[in-house]
Design an enzyme around this catalytic site. Structure first.
Site, PDB file in Angstrom:
ATOM      1  N   CYS A  82      74.286  16.146  33.817  1.00 51.70           N
ATOM      2  CA  CYS A  82      73.308  17.224  33.988  1.00 51.70           C
ATOM      3  C   CYS A  82      72.396  17.290  32.767  1.00 51.70           C
ATOM      4  CB  CYS A  82      73.981  18.575  34.186  1.00 51.70           C
ATOM      5  SG  CYS A  82      72.769  19.877  34.466  1.00 51.70           S
ATOM      6  N   GLY A 111      68.777   9.625  45.247  1.00 51.31           N
ATOM      7  CA  GLY A 111      67.537   9.659  44.478  1.00 51.31           C
ATOM      8  C   GLY A 111      66.341   9.407  45.379  1.00 51.31           C
ATOM      9  N   GLY A 152      69.216  14.805  48.467  1.00 46.17           N
ATOM     10  CA  GLY A 152      69.039  15.940  47.568  1.00 46.17           C
ATOM     11  C   GLY A 152      67.795  16.741  47.866  1.00 46.17           C
TER      12      GLY A 152
HETATM   13  C1  LIG Z   1      67.521  22.062  42.247  1.00 46.34           C
HETATM   14  C2  LIG Z   1      68.482  20.958  41.924  1.00 46.34           C
HETATM   15  C3  LIG Z   1      69.756  21.274  41.426  1.00 46.34           C
HETATM   16  C4  LIG Z   1      70.662  20.263  41.121  1.00 46.34           C
HETATM   17  N1  LIG Z   1      71.909  20.609  40.672  1.00 46.34           N
HETATM   18  C5  LIG Z   1      72.826  19.616  40.425  1.00 46.34           C
HETATM   19  C6  LIG Z   1      74.155  19.941  40.037  1.00 46.34           C
HETATM   20  O1  LIG Z   1      74.540  21.105  39.942  1.00 46.34           O
HETATM   21  N2  LIG Z   1      75.017  18.915  39.787  1.00 46.34           N
HETATM   22  C7  LIG Z   1      74.639  17.597  39.908  1.00 46.34           C
HETATM   23  O2  LIG Z   1      75.452  16.712  39.670  1.00 46.34           O
HETATM   24  N3  LIG Z   1      73.387  17.273  40.298  1.00 46.34           N
HETATM   25  C8  LIG Z   1      72.476  18.251  40.563  1.00 46.34           C
HETATM   26  N4  LIG Z   1      71.206  17.909  40.987  1.00 46.34           N
HETATM   27  C9  LIG Z   1      70.851  16.473  41.141  1.00 46.34           C
HETATM   28  C10 LIG Z   1      70.951  16.036  42.599  1.00 46.34           C
HETATM   29  O3  LIG Z   1      72.257  16.164  43.102  1.00 46.34           O
HETATM   30  C11 LIG Z   1      70.484  14.580  42.748  1.00 46.34           C
HETATM   31  O4  LIG Z   1      71.334  13.750  41.991  1.00 46.34           O
HETATM   32  C12 LIG Z   1      69.062  14.373  42.270  1.00 46.34           C
HETATM   33  O5  LIG Z   1      68.257  15.472  42.662  1.00 46.34           O
HETATM   34  C13 LIG Z   1      68.431  13.091  42.810  1.00 46.34           C
HETATM   35  O6  LIG Z   1      68.375  13.063  44.209  1.00 46.34           O
HETATM   36  P1  LIG Z   1      67.073  13.509  45.054  1.00 46.34           P
HETATM   37  O7  LIG Z   1      65.922  12.765  44.487  1.00 46.34           O
HETATM   38  O8  LIG Z   1      67.413  13.154  46.464  1.00 46.34           O
HETATM   39  O9  LIG Z   1      66.943  14.969  44.856  1.00 46.34           O
HETATM   40  C14 LIG Z   1      70.290  18.910  41.290  1.00 46.34           C
HETATM   41  C15 LIG Z   1      69.015  18.599  41.791  1.00 46.34           C
HETATM   42  C16 LIG Z   1      68.114  19.598  42.110  1.00 46.34           C
HETATM   43  C17 LIG Z   1      66.759  19.236  42.641  1.00 46.34           C
END
Ligand SMILES: Cc1cc2nc3c(=O)[nH]c(=O)nc-3n(C[C@H](O)[C@H](O)[C@H](O)COP(=O)(O)O)c2cc1C
Ligand SMILES: Cc1cc2nc3c(=O)[nH]c(=O)nc-3n(C[C@H](O)[C@H](O)[C@H](O)COP(=O)(O)OP(=O)(O)OC[C@H]3O[C@@H](n4cnc5c(N)ncnc54)[C@H](O)[C@@H]3O)c2cc1C
Ligand code: FES
Lengths: 317, 285
Positions: free
Chosen positions: A135, A248, A270
């Site tokens: 994170c 991602g 995500g």
């Molecule tokens: C608003 C938000 C909150 C997130 N909170 C977490 C979290 O609590 N723990 C975690 O491991 N990843 C968290 N992520 C990361 C996502 O799980 C993911 O790895 C990342 O957004 C990439 O994927 P995406 O491009 O499909 O969103 C968060 C992402 C977003 C956008």
């Protein structure tokens, strides 16, 4: 459940049986409560919960969201009610759906990760853990662990010793050599590797003459990061033996297929859910349609296919 | 009868974008499922459909934009928004032509409490008037009297007066330069207005720039009235999963605009902190 066509969508991710290869990524699905108003959760392969910590966390100061080209920056700061409340209130709710629930855990110290794993071990309805060493939005712990192979290994070992649940380690892309970190995680006992968390980024408010996010920097997600995520899945898949969960920028079934072909065994959706709450079940359907169109019998046939094609071994057999 | 699912995703067809005052327009969208569900004070997440953006899914504007319902015509299946053109997302809305498709999610948020007797006071700054016509219409038809104080920088920027009158509200306008209505900001005019109320209003709602809400809340607290405010925050989702829309709570920690709000009892929120957080970057509305 096979949504359409005849193709077999089932996958096994580190001992967790998924009816289809689409999970929802941590932090973009809460603990599922709001999402049941959008669709039947049984349509996705499984749920990864919001990042959960030992004590409740209020999260970072606002603004916490900034839009960027083809994505967004977030600096939520792991806002969550704490593991005890999650075990008491959220897991029993999610359990009712009968789908795998993977709890994403984050600690500030190695001991905290171990304590979280111990608390979640044997909790009915928890199918596995996703260890968040990535994170970018917390001051202590978080990404600090995931940028160092030794620290990653220390966390994984502690979690491994505290639980019999499958342990997936979620890595950060904010490193020079992702393969070194992934190897360290595997050697320390990880059952799967989850790739990738957000890329650390910044946005400036040009009217206010200051950083836009209250926490100054945030994590970049969405289509903007897909090529980086794919590249990391590709590199890690060539170097380790445990399965990979790819994540991602996945917006469509074809995006998911790219991750599978690069070597991921399953994917997590995500940011797409934020703009289209039906994205994850739609992506399941789109993968099924792709398999049918291309004449694949099993989604497993896609896993690593681009690698085999490149090696000359696995043309659309 | 089966209860309607309360949240929907709907492809809405644009009926019209009309500029009403410089930099502000009214957007009418045919979205029957949303129109049937929306309540006064709620909002929708509105996004130009990917097909309109050259076919590339996920190009900016990536996120939806939260917009309050300015009008909802249940029988006609139309929802309307009053939009201040601020940046890329609202510019994309202003570029809409009849027939264009928008993706709408909603209705979200808790809306304003029902006011069905006595006198309801509405205090609006700039485009903050947006949620009030439906509020006024509902209150008037339930038997309340409604007085709306509508503030703007100058005459050409006064918004929503006709819609509020159509809804049955009595409207008092004020402008900072005195070019229309009373002279001054709403916080200057509000004390005189309260004095003229006799028995006093029985409920008060405010929406406008954060810098306006804190003093309005203080004035109404002095008058012994509970104020409800409609707040803004940068949103990721609009429906509770991202935790992006935090605002400082009066008792510490955060509340979430999309779930706990956008309408809050003024005393539940640290309005001074909200004003500080939005202060520097946001131009007055
Ligand atoms: C608003 C938000 C909150 C997130 N909170 C977490 C979290 O609590 N723990 C975690 O491991 N990843 C968290 N992520 C990361 C996502 O799980 C993911 O790895 C990342 O957004 C990439 O994927 P995406 O491009 O499909 O969103 C968060 C992402 C977003 C956008
Ligand atoms: C519940 C709610 C109701 C709203 N109702 C209305 C309304 O009826 N009419 C209206 O004109 N405006 C309304 N707003 C504000 C409106 O959402 C923003 O002005 C708009 O999102 C700006 O987008 P942009 O792309 O034009 O600007 P940009 O500055 O380019 O936006 C970039 C990012 O910042 C966010 N953002 C910028 N300003 C705001 C803001 N003031 N509030 C929230 N997010 C912001 C955008 O959503 C986007 O994610 C409301 C906001 C909320 C939270
Ligand atoms: S905007 Fe996502 S939780 Fe409120």
């Amino acid at each position: 459940m096979t949504p359409r066509g005849g193709a077999d969508l089932e996958v096994n991710l580190a001992g967790i049986r998924l009816a289809n290869p689409v999970l929802v990524a941590s932090g973009t699905f809460g603990y599922g409560r709001e999402m049941v108003r959008w669709f039947d959760l049984r349509r996705v392969g499984g749920i990864i919960t919001k990042g959960t910590t030992l004590a409740p966390r209020a999260g970072n100061p606002p603004p916490r969201i900034a839009e960027t080209p083809a994505g967004l920056l977030n600096s939520i700061g792991l806002e969550n009610p704490g593991v005890d409340a999650v075990v008491r209130e959220e897991i029993p709710f999610l359990r009712e759906f009968g789908i795998p629930v993977i709890v994403n855990i984050a600690g500030e110290t190695v001991e905290e990760y171990a304590a979280l794993a111990a608390k979640l071990d044997r909790v009915e309805g928890v199918a596995g853990l996703e260890v968040n060493v990535s994170c970018p939005n917390v001051r202590a712990g978080g990404m600090a662990f995931g940028t160092d192979p030794l620290a990653t290994a220390a966390v994984v070992r502690a979690v491994r010793n505290a639980t019999s649940l499958p342990v997936m380690v979620k890595l950060t892309p904010n490193v020079t050599d992702i393969v070194a970190i992934a190897r360290a995680a595997q050697e320390a006992g990880a059952d799967a590797i989850s790739l990738i968390n957000t890329l650390k980024g910044l946005a400036i408010d040009v009217r206010g003459h200051r950083p836009l996010l209250g926490a100054v920097t945030g994590g970049l997600s969405g289509p903007a990061i897909k090529p980086v995520a794919l590249r990391m899945v590709w590199e890690v898949a060539g170097a380790i033996d445990v399965p990979i969960l790819g994540c991602g920028g996945i917006m469509t079934g074809l995006d998911a297929v790219e991750f599978l072909m690069a070597g991921a065994s399953a994917v997590a959706v995500g940011s797409a859910t934020l703009v289209d709450p039906l994205a994850a079940p739609r992506i399941v359907e789109e993968i099924a349609a792709y398999l049918e169109e291309e004449g694949f019998a099993r989604v497993g046939d896609l896993v690593g296919l681009a690698r085999r094609t490149l090696a000359g071994g696995g043309e659309n057999s | 009868m089966r209860k309607l699912p309360d949240w929907v995703q709907e492809a809405g067809r644009v009926l019209a974008w009309r500029e009403v005052v410089p930099g502000h327009g009214r957007l009418d969208v045919r979205a029957p499922a949303l129109a049937a569900r929306a309540r006064p004070g709620q909002f929708a997440m509105v996004r130009a459909a990917p097909a309109l953006r050259g076919g590339a899914v996920g190009m900016a504007p990536f996120l939806g934009r939260p917009l309050s319902f300015f009008d909802m015509d249940t029988t006609g299946g139309v929802v309307s928004f009053l939009v201040r053109v601020t940046g890329e997302g609202t510019r994309a809305l202003a570029a809409c032509r009849p027939g264009d498709v928008l993706v709408l999610l909603g209705p979200f948020g808790n809306g304003f409490p029902a006011a069905n007797s006595g006198t309801l006071l509405l205090v609006a700054g700039g485009v903050g008037v947006a949620p009030f016509p439906p509020v006024a219409r509902a209150a008037v038809s339930a038997g309340a009297r409604v007085t709306a104080l509508v503030g703007a920088r100058s005459a050409p920027l006064v918004l929503g007066v006709r819609e509020l009158r159509d809804a049955g509200a009595e409207v008092v306008v004020c402008t900072e330069d005195g070019s229309r209505g009373r002279c001054g900001m709403v916080t200057d005019v509000l004390p005189q207005l309260l004095d003229g109320f006799g028995a006093g209003p029985s409920a008060a709602f405010a929406c406008g720039p954060p810098a306006m809400l804190a003093p309005v809340a203080r004035l109404l607290e002095q008058a012994g009235l509970e104020l409800h405010v409609s707040l803004e925050a940068r949103m990721g989702c609009g429906f509770g999963v991202c935790r992006g829309c935090a605002v400082p709570a009066a008792r510490g920690g955060y509340l979430h605009v999309c779930q706990d709000g956008p309408v809050f009892p003024a005393r539940a929120v640290d309005l001074e902190a909200v004003a500080r957080l939005w202060g520097a970057g946001t131009r007055a509305r």
